[in-house]
Scaffold this motif. Sequence first.
Motif, PDB file in Angstrom:
ATOM      1  N   SER A 162      -5.035   4.342 -22.076  1.00 14.54           N
ATOM      2  CA  SER A 162      -5.218   5.747 -22.450  1.00 14.54           C
ATOM      3  C   SER A 162      -5.361   6.719 -21.021  1.00 14.54           C
ATOM      4  CB  SER A 162      -6.473   6.036 -23.361  1.00 14.54           C
ATOM      5  OG  SER A 162      -7.645   5.587 -22.473  1.00 14.54           O
ATOM      6  N   ASP A 163      -5.521   6.109 -20.040  1.00 15.30           N
ATOM      7  CA  ASP A 163      -5.620   7.317 -18.911  1.00 15.30           C
ATOM      8  C   ASP A 163      -4.977   6.462 -17.523  1.00 15.30           C
ATOM      9  OD1 ASP A 163      -7.647   5.468 -18.238  1.00 15.30           O
ATOM     10  OD2 ASP A 163      -9.390   6.710 -18.999  1.00 15.30           O
ATOM     11  N   VAL A 164      -5.244   7.014 -16.462  1.00 19.17           N
ATOM     12  CA  VAL A 164      -4.550   6.288 -15.121  1.00 19.17           C
ATOM     13  C   VAL A 164      -5.168   5.246 -14.689  1.00 19.17           C
ATOM     14  CG1 VAL A 164      -4.444   6.934 -12.647  1.00 19.17           C
ATOM     15  CG2 VAL A 164      -3.657   8.561 -14.436  1.00 19.17           C
ATOM     16  N   GLU A 165      -6.694   5.141 -14.888  1.00 22.96           N
ATOM     17  CA  GLU A 165      -7.360   4.009 -14.542  1.00 22.96           C
ATOM     18  C   GLU A 165      -7.281   2.783 -15.339  1.00 22.96           C
ATOM     19  OE1 GLU A 165     -12.154   3.326 -13.450  1.00 22.96           O
ATOM     20  OE2 GLU A 165     -11.704   4.739 -15.070  1.00 22.96           O
ATOM     21  N   SER A 166      -7.155   3.031 -16.615  1.00 25.25           N
ATOM     22  CA  SER A 166      -6.777   1.824 -17.493  1.00 25.25           C
ATOM     23  C   SER A 166      -4.953   1.264 -17.113  1.00 25.25           C
ATOM     24  CB  SER A 166      -7.007   1.852 -18.891  1.00 25.25           C
ATOM     25  OG  SER A 166      -6.309   3.268 -19.266  1.00 25.25           O
ATOM     26  N   LEU A 167      -4.504   2.213 -16.717  1.00 24.61           N
ATOM     27  CA  LEU A 167      -3.063   1.887 -16.485  1.00 24.61           C
ATOM     28  C   LEU A 167      -2.982   1.173 -14.927  1.00 24.61           C
ATOM     29  CD1 LEU A 167      -0.101   1.820 -16.542  1.00 24.61           C
ATOM     30  CD2 LEU A 167       0.049   4.073 -15.744  1.00 24.61           C
ATOM     31  N   ARG A 168      -3.651   1.502 -14.292  1.00 25.57           N
ATOM     32  CA  ARG A 168      -3.954   0.831 -12.791  1.00 25.57           C
ATOM     33  C   ARG A 168      -4.339  -0.568 -13.008  1.00 25.57           C
ATOM     34  NH1 ARG A 168      -6.059   2.767  -6.975  1.00 25.57           N
ATOM     35  NH2 ARG A 168      -5.533   0.947  -5.914  1.00 25.57           N
ATOM     36  N   ALA A 169      -5.424  -0.819 -13.876  1.00 28.10           N
ATOM     37  CA  ALA A 169      -6.049  -1.937 -14.487  1.00 28.10           C
ATOM     38  C   ALA A 169      -4.951  -2.843 -14.979  1.00 28.10           C
ATOM     39  CB  ALA A 169      -7.074  -1.811 -15.127  1.00 28.10           C
ATOM     40  N   ARG A 170      -4.353  -2.066 -15.715  1.00 24.19           N
ATOM     41  CA  ARG A 170      -3.173  -2.866 -16.451  1.00 24.19           C
ATOM     42  C   ARG A 170      -2.127  -3.432 -15.459  1.00 24.19           C
ATOM     43  NH1 ARG A 170      -2.115  -5.160 -21.611  1.00 24.19           N
ATOM     44  NH2 ARG A 170      -0.383  -5.451 -21.860  1.00 24.19           N
ATOM     45  N   LEU A 171      -1.507  -2.672 -14.496  1.00 26.07           N
ATOM     46  CA  LEU A 171      -0.663  -3.107 -13.427  1.00 26.07           C
ATOM     47  C   LEU A 171      -1.186  -4.237 -12.727  1.00 26.07           C
ATOM     48  CD1 LEU A 171       0.623   0.309 -12.469  1.00 26.07           C
ATOM     49  CD2 LEU A 171       1.886  -1.272 -13.717  1.00 26.07           C
ATOM     50  N   ILE A 172      -2.491  -3.924 -12.265  1.00 25.22           N
ATOM     51  CA  ILE A 172      -3.400  -5.312 -11.586  1.00 25.22           C
ATOM     52  C   ILE A 172      -3.128  -6.770 -12.396  1.00 25.22           C
ATOM     53  CG2 ILE A 172      -5.340  -6.010 -10.581  1.00 25.22           C
ATOM     54  CD1 ILE A 172      -5.971  -3.009  -9.752  1.00 25.22           C
ATOM     55  N   ALA A 173      -3.607  -6.536 -13.491  1.00 27.59           N
ATOM     56  CA  ALA A 173      -3.630  -7.410 -14.330  1.00 27.59           C
ATOM     57  C   ALA A 173      -2.250  -8.379 -14.662  1.00 27.59           C
ATOM     58  CB  ALA A 173      -4.279  -7.381 -15.890  1.00 27.59           C
ATOM     59  N   ARG A 174      -1.370  -7.714 -14.322  1.00 24.82           N
ATOM     60  CA  ARG A 174       0.147  -8.218 -14.137  1.00 24.82           C
ATOM     61  C   ARG A 174       0.210  -9.548 -13.277  1.00 24.82           C
ATOM     62  NH1 ARG A 174       4.991  -4.011 -15.025  1.00 24.82           N
ATOM     63  NH2 ARG A 174       4.571  -3.890 -12.896  1.00 24.82           N
ATOM     64  N   GLN A 190       4.311  15.238 -12.882  1.00 19.24           N
ATOM     65  CA  GLN A 190       4.656  15.861 -11.465  1.00 19.24           C
ATOM     66  C   GLN A 190       3.354  16.741 -11.229  1.00 19.24           C
ATOM     67  OE1 GLN A 190       8.392  17.677 -11.199  1.00 19.24           O
ATOM     68  NE2 GLN A 190       9.547  15.932 -11.592  1.00 19.24           N
ATOM     69  N   ASP A 191       2.153  16.311 -11.890  1.00 19.81           N
ATOM     70  CA  ASP A 191       0.998  16.868 -11.298  1.00 19.81           C
ATOM     71  C   ASP A 191       0.053  15.973 -10.969  1.00 19.81           C
ATOM     72  OD1 ASP A 191       1.624  19.598 -12.457  1.00 19.81           O
ATOM     73  OD2 ASP A 191       0.901  18.931 -14.330  1.00 19.81           O
ATOM     74  N   LEU A 192      -0.735  16.339  -9.634  1.00 19.55           N
ATOM     75  CA  LEU A 192      -1.660  15.367  -9.167  1.00 19.55           C
ATOM     76  C   LEU A 192      -2.700  14.987 -10.218  1.00 19.55           C
ATOM     77  CD1 LEU A 192      -2.294  16.466  -5.598  1.00 19.55           C
ATOM     78  CD2 LEU A 192      -0.943  14.645  -6.320  1.00 19.55           C
ATOM     79  N   ALA A 193      -2.907  13.603 -10.256  1.00 23.32           N
ATOM     80  CA  ALA A 193      -3.665  13.330 -11.376  1.00 23.32           C
ATOM     81  C   ALA A 193      -5.114  12.476 -10.903  1.00 23.32           C
ATOM     82  CB  ALA A 193      -3.126  12.265 -12.307  1.00 23.32           C
ATOM     83  N   ARG A 194      -6.101  12.316 -11.653  1.00 27.69           N
ATOM     84  CA  ARG A 194      -7.299  11.530 -11.276  1.00 27.69           C
ATOM     85  C   ARG A 194      -7.345  10.339 -12.177  1.00 27.69           C
ATOM     86  NH1 ARG A 194     -11.265  14.575  -8.443  1.00 27.69           N
ATOM     87  NH2 ARG A 194     -10.529  16.775  -8.161  1.00 27.69           N
ATOM     88  N   ASN A 195      -8.446   9.478 -11.973  1.00 28.61           N
ATOM     89  CA  ASN A 195      -8.563   8.282 -12.986  1.00 28.61           C
ATOM     90  C   ASN A 195      -8.770   8.536 -14.463  1.00 28.61           C
ATOM     91  OD1 ASN A 195      -7.976   6.370 -10.717  1.00 28.61           O
ATOM     92  ND2 ASN A 195     -10.338   6.156 -10.468  1.00 28.61           N
ATOM     93  N   ASN A 196      -9.454   9.506 -14.346  1.00 34.27           N
ATOM     94  CA  ASN A 196      -9.302   9.917 -15.930  1.00 34.27           C
ATOM     95  C   ASN A 196      -8.405  10.917 -16.745  1.00 34.27           C
ATOM     96  OD1 ASN A 196     -10.159  12.469 -14.734  1.00 34.27           O
ATOM     97  ND2 ASN A 196     -12.088  12.711 -15.936  1.00 34.27           N
ATOM     98  N   THR A 197      -7.194  11.176 -15.993  1.00 33.20           N
ATOM     99  CA  THR A 197      -6.360  11.769 -16.440  1.00 33.20           C
ATOM    100  C   THR A 197      -5.418  11.169 -17.540  1.00 33.20           C
ATOM    101  OG1 THR A 197      -5.850  12.796 -14.341  1.00 33.20           O
ATOM    102  CG2 THR A 197      -3.814  13.035 -15.893  1.00 33.20           C
ATOM    103  N   PRO A 198      -5.434  11.780 -18.685  1.00 34.31           N
ATOM    104  CA  PRO A 198      -4.623  11.045 -19.838  1.00 34.31           C
ATOM    105  C   PRO A 198      -3.299  10.594 -19.712  1.00 34.31           C
ATOM    106  CG  PRO A 198      -5.814  13.106 -20.803  1.00 34.31           C
ATOM    107  CD  PRO A 198      -5.700  13.073 -19.267  1.00 34.31           C
ATOM    108  N   VAL A 199      -2.725   9.286 -20.197  1.00 34.23           N
ATOM    109  CA  VAL A 199      -1.511   8.843 -20.173  1.00 34.23           C
ATOM    110  C   VAL A 199      -1.025   9.070 -21.698  1.00 34.23           C
ATOM    111  CG1 VAL A 199       0.129   7.008 -19.599  1.00 34.23           C
ATOM    112  CG2 VAL A 199      -1.930   7.715 -18.175  1.00 34.23           C
ATOM    113  N   LYS A 200      -0.038   9.703 -21.917  1.00 30.01           N
ATOM    114  CA  LYS A 200       0.519   9.793 -23.232  1.00 30.01           C
ATOM    115  C   LYS A 200       2.205   9.335 -23.297  1.00 30.01           C
ATOM    116  CE  LYS A 200      -0.133  14.354 -22.909  1.00 30.01           C
ATOM    117  NZ  LYS A 200      -0.358  14.384 -21.535  1.00 30.01           N
ATOM    118  N   PRO A 201       2.340   8.905 -24.515  1.00 33.43           N
ATOM    119  CA  PRO A 201       3.893   8.533 -24.644  1.00 33.43           C
ATOM    120  C   PRO A 201       4.938   9.418 -24.054  1.00 33.43           C
ATOM    121  CG  PRO A 201       2.782   8.378 -26.734  1.00 33.43           C
ATOM    122  CD  PRO A 201       1.907   9.110 -25.748  1.00 33.43           C
TER     123      PRO A 201
END
Length: 85
Positions: A29-41, A61-72
């Motif tokens: 749901s956010d940048v942090e969980s996306l990065r964790a998912r990429l590492i888990a691959r 195209q906006d700088l983001a932080r770990n808690n920035t939401p990721v949407k479809p």
Amino acid sequence: MNVRILYFARLREEMGISGEMLELPPEVSDVESLRARLIARGGASAAAFALNKAVRVSVNQDLARNNTPVKPGDEIAFFPPVTGG
């Protein structure tokens, strides 16, 4: 949820690709969980996104932080920190 991921500089070289479309599960749901998912691959993805490596990220195209939401439909770009002088 589908997102477009772009890789730049060192990350593009380590991953061997410049980008990809990913189908993400609801728990990403956010940048942090996306990065964790990429590492888990595992493999090149785990090495490129290891927690000891500095990685910057933008969402649509906006700088983001770990808690920035990721949407479809989001475009998420990963790149190494840049210094100037």
